[in-house]
Design a protein around this motif. Structure first.
Motif, mmCIF file in Angstrom:
data_model
loop_
_atom_site.group_PDB
_atom_site.id
_atom_site.type_symbol
_atom_site.label_atom_id
_atom_site.label_comp_id
_atom_site.label_asym_id
_atom_site.label_seq_id
_atom_site.Cartn_x
_atom_site.Cartn_y
_atom_site.Cartn_z
ATOM 1 N N ILE A 168 -6.312 -65.656 49.692
ATOM 2 C CA ILE A 168 -6.149 -64.204 49.944
ATOM 3 C C ILE A 168 -6.868 -63.374 49.324
ATOM 4 O O ILE A 168 -7.214 -62.243 49.368
ATOM 5 C CB ILE A 168 -4.484 -63.796 49.545
ATOM 6 C CG1 ILE A 168 -3.469 -64.758 50.447
ATOM 7 C CG2 ILE A 168 -4.189 -62.337 49.927
ATOM 8 C CD1 ILE A 168 -3.498 -64.763 51.934
ATOM 9 N N ILE A 169 -7.171 -63.680 47.753
ATOM 10 C CA ILE A 169 -7.944 -62.987 46.736
ATOM 11 C C ILE A 169 -9.046 -64.093 46.235
ATOM 12 O O ILE A 169 -8.373 -65.157 45.902
ATOM 13 C CB ILE A 169 -7.182 -62.495 45.880
ATOM 14 C CG1 ILE A 169 -6.162 -61.314 46.383
ATOM 15 C CG2 ILE A 169 -8.142 -61.653 44.793
ATOM 16 C CD1 ILE A 169 -5.136 -60.962 45.288
ATOM 17 N N SER A 170 -10.202 -63.666 46.223
ATOM 18 C CA SER A 170 -11.054 -64.693 45.671
ATOM 19 C C SER A 170 -10.831 -65.228 44.198
ATOM 20 O O SER A 170 -10.344 -64.554 43.621
ATOM 21 C CB SER A 170 -12.523 -64.172 45.823
ATOM 22 O OG SER A 170 -12.742 -63.427 44.545
ATOM 23 N N LYS A 171 -11.075 -66.604 44.099
ATOM 24 C CA LYS A 171 -10.845 -67.146 42.840
ATOM 25 C C LYS A 171 -11.552 -66.179 41.605
ATOM 26 O O LYS A 171 -11.002 -66.071 40.447
ATOM 27 C CB LYS A 171 -11.226 -68.652 42.984
ATOM 28 C CG LYS A 171 -10.562 -69.378 41.848
ATOM 29 C CD LYS A 171 -10.745 -70.865 42.010
ATOM 30 C CE LYS A 171 -10.164 -71.613 40.976
ATOM 31 N NZ LYS A 171 -10.576 -73.122 41.270
ATOM 32 N N ASP A 172 -12.626 -65.892 41.958
ATOM 33 C CA ASP A 172 -13.540 -65.330 41.107
ATOM 34 C C ASP A 172 -13.075 -63.822 40.503
ATOM 35 O O ASP A 172 -13.048 -63.549 39.568
ATOM 36 C CB ASP A 172 -14.957 -65.033 41.478
ATOM 37 C CG ASP A 172 -15.889 -66.422 41.644
ATOM 38 O OD1 ASP A 172 -15.384 -67.472 41.044
ATOM 39 O OD2 ASP A 172 -16.907 -66.062 42.431
ATOM 40 N N TRP A 173 -12.518 -63.083 41.662
ATOM 41 C CA TRP A 173 -11.819 -61.815 41.330
ATOM 42 C C TRP A 173 -10.390 -62.126 40.456
ATOM 43 O O TRP A 173 -10.138 -61.401 39.539
ATOM 44 C CB TRP A 173 -11.566 -61.027 42.480
ATOM 45 C CG TRP A 173 -10.841 -59.770 42.262
ATOM 46 C CD1 TRP A 173 -9.676 -59.170 42.488
ATOM 47 C CD2 TRP A 173 -11.509 -58.759 41.642
ATOM 48 N NE1 TRP A 173 -9.452 -58.231 41.929
ATOM 49 C CE2 TRP A 173 -10.645 -57.532 41.528
ATOM 50 C CE3 TRP A 173 -12.689 -58.339 41.203
ATOM 51 C CZ2 TRP A 173 -10.906 -56.400 40.957
ATOM 52 C CZ3 TRP A 173 -13.047 -57.095 40.466
ATOM 53 C CH2 TRP A 173 -12.132 -56.134 40.398
ATOM 54 N N ILE A 174 -9.670 -63.268 40.875
ATOM 55 C CA ILE A 174 -8.685 -63.526 39.858
ATOM 56 C C ILE A 174 -9.137 -63.632 38.607
ATOM 57 O O ILE A 174 -8.374 -63.140 37.857
ATOM 58 C CB ILE A 174 -7.694 -64.723 40.651
ATOM 59 C CG1 ILE A 174 -7.340 -64.372 42.050
ATOM 60 C CG2 ILE A 174 -6.560 -65.116 39.702
ATOM 61 C CD1 ILE A 174 -6.165 -63.268 41.981
#
Length: 185
Positions: A77-83
């Protein structure tokens, strides 16, 4: 200001974006876009405050999404990099302490990221290493403890006098952190 920028860039309200990006994909059970409201206090800022009203169980879903590094039911749902970026320190603990008047030997130490507080030290509890939390008005907390694969969602039911702005009665941060100490000590 972040909400203002989001609305300018997306062409949607903060609440429409929240609904499309989180409420629908995560299956929020109690979400109602009509319950959301924004206010502007021009004495404090030219930018709106975006009050978000969600249930504790929907708060827990946001925490689980964070714990799962942006994945929900096998879908990213949300990129791992952004998390990773939004839970990593942006404002170091020394700066947070200076701004809040907290001493370096205080048993509660946080750094700050993108809307998340990163636990640098909470009463010396090793179980909370790597933990982080979001906190909101009125005693709302979402705490993610990766070391134990735990999400804690906490919400205080505010009384009418608090909601009316006559008094302020909630779960203060120090009481919440004492509860965390009690659980993990």
């Amino acid at each position: 200001m972040a909400g203002h920028i989001l609305e300018l860039k997306s062409g949607n309200s903060v609440y429409e974006e929240l609904e499309q990006q989180l409420a629908i994909p995560l299956g929020f059970e109690d979400w109602n876009i009509k319950n959301q409201r924004r206010t502007v206090n021009e004495k404090k800022s030219q930018y709106s405050a975006y009050h978000i009203y969600i249930s504790t169980r929907d708060m827990a879903k946001i925490g689980q999404l964070m714990l799962n590094e942006g994945q929900w039911k096998g879908k990213q749902i949300i990129s791992k990099d952004w998390i990773q970026k939004i839970r990593s320190t942006y404002t170091p603990v020394e700066v947070v302490n200076e701004r809040s008047g907290k001493e370096a030997d205080n048993p509660i130490q946080f750094s700050y990221s993108y809307m998340w507080w990163v636990y640098e030290n909470l009463f010396g509890l090793e179980d909370l290493e790597g933990a982080y939390e979001a906190s909101g008005y009125g005693g709302q907390f979402i705490t993610i403890i990766p070391k134990h694969n735990i999400v804690i969602a906490h919400k205080t039911k505010l009384d009418l006098l608090t909601l009316a702005g006559i008094r302020y009665k909630d779960t203060p941060s120090w009481k919440y952190w004492d509860m965390m100490k009690f659980i993990f000590e």
